[in-house]
Design an enzyme around this catalytic site. Structure first.
Site, PDB file in Angstrom:
ATOM      1  N   ASP A  74     -32.459 -72.110 -72.305  1.00  0.00           N
ATOM      2  CA  ASP A  74     -33.699 -71.647 -72.399  1.00  0.00           C
ATOM      3  C   ASP A  74     -34.011 -70.402 -71.345  1.00  0.00           C
ATOM      4  O   ASP A  74     -33.624 -70.204 -70.343  1.00  0.00           O
ATOM      5  CB  ASP A  74     -35.050 -72.437 -71.925  1.00  0.00           C
ATOM      6  N   GLY A 161     -31.988 -59.947 -79.048  1.00  0.00           N
ATOM      7  CA  GLY A 161     -33.154 -60.060 -78.150  1.00  0.00           C
ATOM      8  C   GLY A 161     -33.566 -58.916 -77.483  1.00  0.00           C
ATOM      9  O   GLY A 161     -33.787 -57.777 -78.111  1.00  0.00           O
TER      10      GLY A 161
END
Length: 210
Positions: A74, A161
């Protein structure tokens, strides 16, 4: 006591960019990695209040469903001038459509509204929390960060991203302008710059080395 990873390993992600990076990091260790997507596993709700908590949720869910060790990451971008946002909500800022161009533009708009135009007002860091979970409940966890500043407009098309706006400390190119060897420390350059590579080195020392 630490536990070594052997045999098959589930990579608990449905994110193609993250999956490619994690497979790249695991490749030198001869681990047979299969993704949660390839196994048809559902994505659990990420209800944790930290990167580490969300990594654990993903790893434990995949390990239980597949009855195999599972490896989860994460990660996200924390912008100092935005009080750490988007942080654990980095993926949500891009929405279901994974519109990171829109998310980067949103960050830039917020920085401009706060008058954060000078580099010293645009500091940020990436965080990566890694977790390996086994079906019997054993877990191994590590976390690392990469510090830098945000640039505008975005630069480079490598990575994924928020990489095109993140300029790592001490460098003149964004993550989006770097090869995976430069960013992740694949041979022959050694340890890379990225948060995920740094966290992976920590994990490898306890679960893969030797």
């Amino acid at each position: 006591m630490h536990r070594r990873i052997t045999g098959k390993l589930v990579i608990a992600t449905h994110n193609p960019g993250k999956l490619a990076e994690m497979r790249e990091l695991l490749a030198p260790y001869g681990i047979e990695a299969i993704s949660a997507g390839e196994l048809g596993l559902a994505e659990p709700d990420e209800t944790g209040d930290s990167f580490q908590a969300n990594a654990r949720i993903k790893a434990e869910a995949a390990a239980k469903a597949a009855q195999l060790p599972a490896f989860a990451d994460d990660s996200g971008l924390a912008v100092d001038a935005l009080d750490g946002a988007p942080g654990i909500y980095s993926a949500r800022w891009a929405g279901d459509a994974k519109d990171f161009a829109g998310a980067m533009a949103r960050i830039e708009r917020l920085l401009q509204e706060r008058g954060a135009t000078a580099p010293e007002r645009r500091t940020a860091h990436f965080v990566s929390a890694l977790c390996v979970a086994w079906p019997d409940g054993h877990i191994e966890e590590v976390e690392a960060r990469a510090d830098g500043t945000l640039v505008w407009p975005p630069r480079g098309t490598a990575g994924f991203g928020y990489d095109p706006v993140f300029l790592p400390e001490g460098h003149s190119r964004t993550f989006g302008e770097m090869t995976s060897i430069e960013k992740h420390g694949l041979p022959p350059l050694g340890l890379g710059l990225s948060h995920r590579a740094k966290a992976f080195v920590k994990l490898a020392e306890i679960c893969l080395a030797g």
